[in-house]
Structures are given as structure tokens and as C-alpha cells.
Design an enzyme around this catalytic site. Structure first.
Site, PDB file in Angstrom:
ATOM      1  CG  ASP A 253      -2.047   1.177   1.104  1.00 15.51           C
ATOM      2  OD1 ASP A 253      -1.922   1.634   0.523  1.00 15.51           O
ATOM      3  OD2 ASP A 253      -2.690   0.973   1.907  1.00 15.51           O
ATOM      4  CG  HIS A 343     -10.292  -1.917   5.439  1.00 18.45           C
ATOM      5  ND1 HIS A 343     -10.851  -1.854   4.913  1.00 18.45           N
ATOM      6  CD2 HIS A 343      -9.220  -3.515   5.626  1.00 18.45           C
ATOM      7  CE1 HIS A 343      -9.810  -2.668   3.333  1.00 18.45           C
ATOM      8  NE2 HIS A 343      -9.169  -3.629   4.066  1.00 18.45           N
ATOM      9  CG  HIS A 347      -9.720   7.036   2.535  1.00 14.94           C
ATOM     10  ND1 HIS A 347      -8.472   8.376   1.381  1.00 14.94           N
ATOM     11  CD2 HIS A 347      -9.255   6.202   2.143  1.00 14.94           C
ATOM     12  CE1 HIS A 347      -7.979   7.249   1.293  1.00 14.94           C
ATOM     13  NE2 HIS A 347      -7.993   5.988   2.029  1.00 14.94           N
ATOM     14  NE  ARG A 398      -5.489  -1.880   1.969  1.00 19.54           N
ATOM     15  CZ  ARG A 398      -4.520  -2.531   3.133  1.00 19.54           C
ATOM     16  NH1 ARG A 398      -5.077  -3.297   3.225  1.00 19.54           N
ATOM     17  NH2 ARG A 398      -3.098  -1.519   3.028  1.00 19.54           N
ATOM     18  CD  GLU A 400      -5.688   2.480  -1.037  1.00 17.67           C
ATOM     19  OE1 GLU A 400      -4.911   2.043  -0.839  1.00 17.67           O
ATOM     20  OE2 GLU A 400      -6.701   3.069  -0.554  1.00 17.67           O
TER      21      GLU A 400
END
Ligand code: GLY
Ligand code: MN
Ligand code: MN
Length: 430
Positions: A253, A343, A347, A398, A400
Site C-alpha cells: 500500500d 475496514h 475515503h 487488498r 486499492e
């Protein structure tokens, strides 16, 4: 790149908003790391949004239709040691201010500026030192009452108005955000290619930072997460110092900050370039959840719609793979899925990686509108437990991307980072 006219347009919008009031917006302080060493300086996002000015020890004051900048004086001695300073005169001209003064005159001039203003627009509570200073000026202004001066009667949080402005990105902000996203995507591509010759997470981190800086990004937008194997199940893992192991997944990330604007990308890929069957099962599930979430990023949908779309897909998958028991509906209702997905799905993104802007208004999720920028980042994190199929243990995934809402959907500005299992395997094999 924000143009000069963008900054002055924003100041004028805020001036119109505050009417008879006065806005006081200081930039961020320099922060000591240890003894004589400072953390790399980062200006305050609100201050930068209105000025484009990046020097510390600066304050913007807006009142009576005017933009007033307080900044450091020219100082040959200090400039020899620390570098160039504009000084008030040049800053006024270059940054399009109506007035500029030495920061050393702030305490002297502010009580006069406060006189006869109705309200103070200021981020009360953000910094105790500034709170004390501003209330001190207010007191001095009140003390002039017998001379016929009236002092502001209220302090309003200026961030509310600015958050609303920052939520919708302008064309020039989007140019910078697209470029930041491209650089970060390039860094992820580089990391994937480097994995086979790296023995430790920190070597991969070095590849990311190299790529950011090589393209002119000033800093990472947040501390990169480079998490091999079980470390990927620690959501805020930033140690980045464990050996990489053949057969493990690596979750990265990482995103750069370019000219103040953040990017935020996560990719998860096999250290050895080839997904195992259980890894691919969960990977494809998270990818499907992300696709469903991205499809929900469009005008007419509300903020929470992408999260709900991702949860629907994940809950079904968790049941199919024996991670959760019962029906997907029951798993959603009980919140059982939180064991593996704890989570939220995104955002706001902008000058801050978790950017300014309300998510709810009057109790309801707010509607997505063109120009809003957000991340879409579902995941799945499986810690060992007796009731969890062992072949999934210690897998953390994850995915993203950064999205900008358009008139009829969204633009994924991080699309250059390989994403499907096949794309990743092909990119790593080349
Ligand atoms: N990198 C911070 C986040 O994903 O929210
Ligand atoms: Mn994020
Ligand atoms: Mn992230």
C-alpha cells in the site's frame, strides 16, 4: 499544477462566504524530530489550498475583500544556511496577495484587523498555540471597547467551508492527481518486477521510494506498507523489515504526494510471480468485490453504495469458501464478515490522503458528484483459527485504486498498475 488564478478564485470564494468576518489560516509548524533534526517540512493543506505558498511560518488572513499574507522576512544569513525565502514584498507580487507583512508583525497587526469584524473564521482546536494566540488578539480587541471598537462575537470553524470546497476537485487539481497516480502506478509496476531479486520487504520499499522521487514526487503521501505473508494481516504494518518468502503474497500500500496531492494504491501479488490456488480464490474474490464497488461510483449513488456493493460480494465469497457460516444475508446482518474484512471500502482523496469532506449530511450518506475523488479498496485478511480452512491462513489481500467521479461513472486514475491475477503474473514473468 494549480494555477495562480485557482488560488485567488478560492480566496475570493471564501471571502464571499465569510462576509463581515475575518479568516485566519496559519500554515503548519516545523517539527523537530530529534535535537537539531527536523521532520521533512509539509505545509498545512488548507493554507496551501488558498495560497500555493509552501514556506513555514506563514499565515493567511482574509478580511474586507482582501488577501493578506504574513511570511518570513528576507534574511541573507538564514538563506545561506536554509535556502531561499520570498520575503513579504516578493511573496505579495508572486502569489497575488493584496498585502503582505513580516510574520514578526502578526501580534501587532492582528488586533487592528479584528476590530469591527463580526466573526472569526479559524480552525479552533486544531493547535493549542494558535488557539491561545487568536483568543489573545480577540481579548486585545475587546479591550478597545471604550474607544468605540467592536470585537468579533463568534468564532466559526473555517474548515467546514473549506472542506466543502476541497471535496469537488477542479480541472487543475485533477491534472496533478492524475500525474501522482501515474507515478504511483509506475512504482507498483517496478516493485512487482523487483520482487524476484529482493530478499526483504525494505528492498521493495526502496524501489517504491526510488520511483516516486525519480519522477519528481516530493514525498510518499503516507508511510508505505510493504507486508509479506502474515504481515499483510496487520492493517497498518509499517515495519517493512521482514524477509520475503517464496510462496507468500506481498501486499503493498504505497502512493506518492506530488505538489501537495496524494495518491493511494494497494496491490497484492505473489513474491514468486505465481498465485497458488487458495491465494487466487481469495484474490479473485477481492477483485470481484472491487469491481462491484467501482460500478457503484457514479452520480446518483451515495457515499456508502460502493462499500455495500463490495460487502455483498465478499459475504457471498466468505460463505462459499467456508470462512463464514450461514447465508450471505445473515453474515451481512450479524457483521460476521468483519472477522476477515474490518475496514471500510474507501475515503476521500486529495491534498490529504484521507481528504477533507463530510461523508454524511443531516444523517444521510451524501450523494456522489462529478469531481469528487475517492479510493476503492476492499480487502480480505485471514488470521489462523481453528474454524478457518488452513489453506487460507495468513493470506492478506487488498486491492486499492483511486477514482474520480465523472458525469456518468468514474475514471480510475491508477489503472496503470496491473491488477488481474493474469496481468500481474504476465507482468512479473516478463
Ligand atoms: N494508505 C492509507 C489508506 O489506504 O487508507
Ligand atoms: Mn486508502
Ligand atoms: Mn492505501
Amino acid at each position: 499544477m494549480n494555477t495562480l488564478s485557482s488560488f485567488s478564485r478560492r480566496r475570493n470564494a471564501l471571502l464571499a462566504h465569510i462576509g463581515d468576518g475575518i479568516a485566519i489560516i496559519p500554515t503548519a509548524p516545523e517539527v523537530v524530530r530529534n535535537r537539531d533534526a527536523h521532520y521533512p517540512y509539509r505545509f498545512d493543506s488548507y493554507f496551501y489550498y488558498l495560497t500555493g505558498f509552501t514556506e513555514p511560518e506563514s499565515v493567511l488572513v482574509l478580511a474586507g475583500g482582501k488577501s493578506i499574507l504574513f511570511c518570513r522576512d528576507k534574511d541573507m544569513e538564514r538563506e545561506i544556511w536554509d535556502g531561499f525565502r520570498h520575503g513579504p514584498e516578493a511573496a505579495r507580487e508572486i502569489f497575488g496577495m493584496d498585502e503582505a507583512h513580516s510574520i514578526s508583525r502578526l501580534d501587532e497587526l492582528m488586533p487592528q484587523w479584528l476590530a469591527n469584524r463580526k466573526s472569526i473564521w479559524f480552525a479552533l482546536g486544531a493547535d493549542a498555540n494558535w488557539d491561545t494566540r487568536v483568543t489573545g488578539w480577540l481579548k486585545q480587541t475587546r479591550n478597545q471597547a471604550r474607544a468605540g471598537v467592536s470585537a468579533p462575537g463568534e468564532i466559526v470553524d473555517v474548515r467546514m467551508a473549506l472542506d466543502e470546497m476541497r471535496l469537488i476537485k477542479s480541472a487543475d487539481e485533477l491534472v496533478t492527481m492524475r500525474r501522482a497516480a501515474e507515478i504511483s502506478a509506475e512504482a507498483h509496476r517496478r516493485a512487482m518486477r523487483a520482487a524476484h531479486r529482493c530478499a526483504n520487504e525494505y528492498e521493495i520499499e526502496a524501489e517504491l521510494l526510488h520511483e516516486f522521487r525519480r519522477h519528481g514526487a516530493q514525498a510518499p503521501a503516507y508511510t508505505p506498507i510493504v507486508a509479506g505473508g502474515a504481515n499483510a494481516c496487520v492493517l497498518h504494518y509499517v515495519g517493512n523489515d521482514a524477509p520475503l518468502r517464496d510462496g507468500d503474497l506481498l501486499l503493498i500500500d504505497a502512493g506518492c504526494e506530488l505538489d501537495g496531492y496524494a495518491s493511494d494504491i494497494t496491490r497484492t501479488f505473489p513474491v514468486n510471480g505465481k498465485f497458488t490456488a487458495p491465494q487466487k480464490d481469495l484474490y479473485d474474490l477481492v477483485l470481484a468485490a472491487q469491481a462491484a464497488a467501482i460500478a457503484a461510483v457514479r452520480p446518483g449513488q451515495h457515499w456508502n453504495a460502493p462499500h455495500e456493493a463490495a460487502l455483498d460480494v465478499l459475504a457471498r465469497g466468505f460463505v462459499d469458501f467456508g470462512l463464514c457460516q450461514g447465508t450471505p444475508q445473515a453474515v451481512l446482518e450479524s457483521g460476521d464478515y468483519r472477522r476477515f474484512y474490518m475496514h471500510r471500502t474507501g475515503h476521500w482523496l486529495g491534498l490529504d490522503v484521507h481528504d477533507a469532506g463530510e461523508y454524511k449530511r443531516d444523517g444521510a450518506w451524501r450523494a456522489l458528484e462529478p469531481g469528487m475523488a475517492l479510493t476503492v479498496e476492499p480487502g480480505c485478511y485471514v488470521r489462523p483459527a481453528a474454524d478457518v480452512p488452513e489453506h487460507f491462513w495468513n493470506i492478506g489481500i487488498r486491492i486499492e485504486d483511486d477514482a474520480v467521479v465523472t458525469a456518468d461513472g468514474c475514471e480510475i486514475i491508477t489503472a496503470a498498475a496491473p491488477k488481474s491475477a493474469r496481468e500481474i503474473e504476465e507482468w512479473m514473468a516478463r
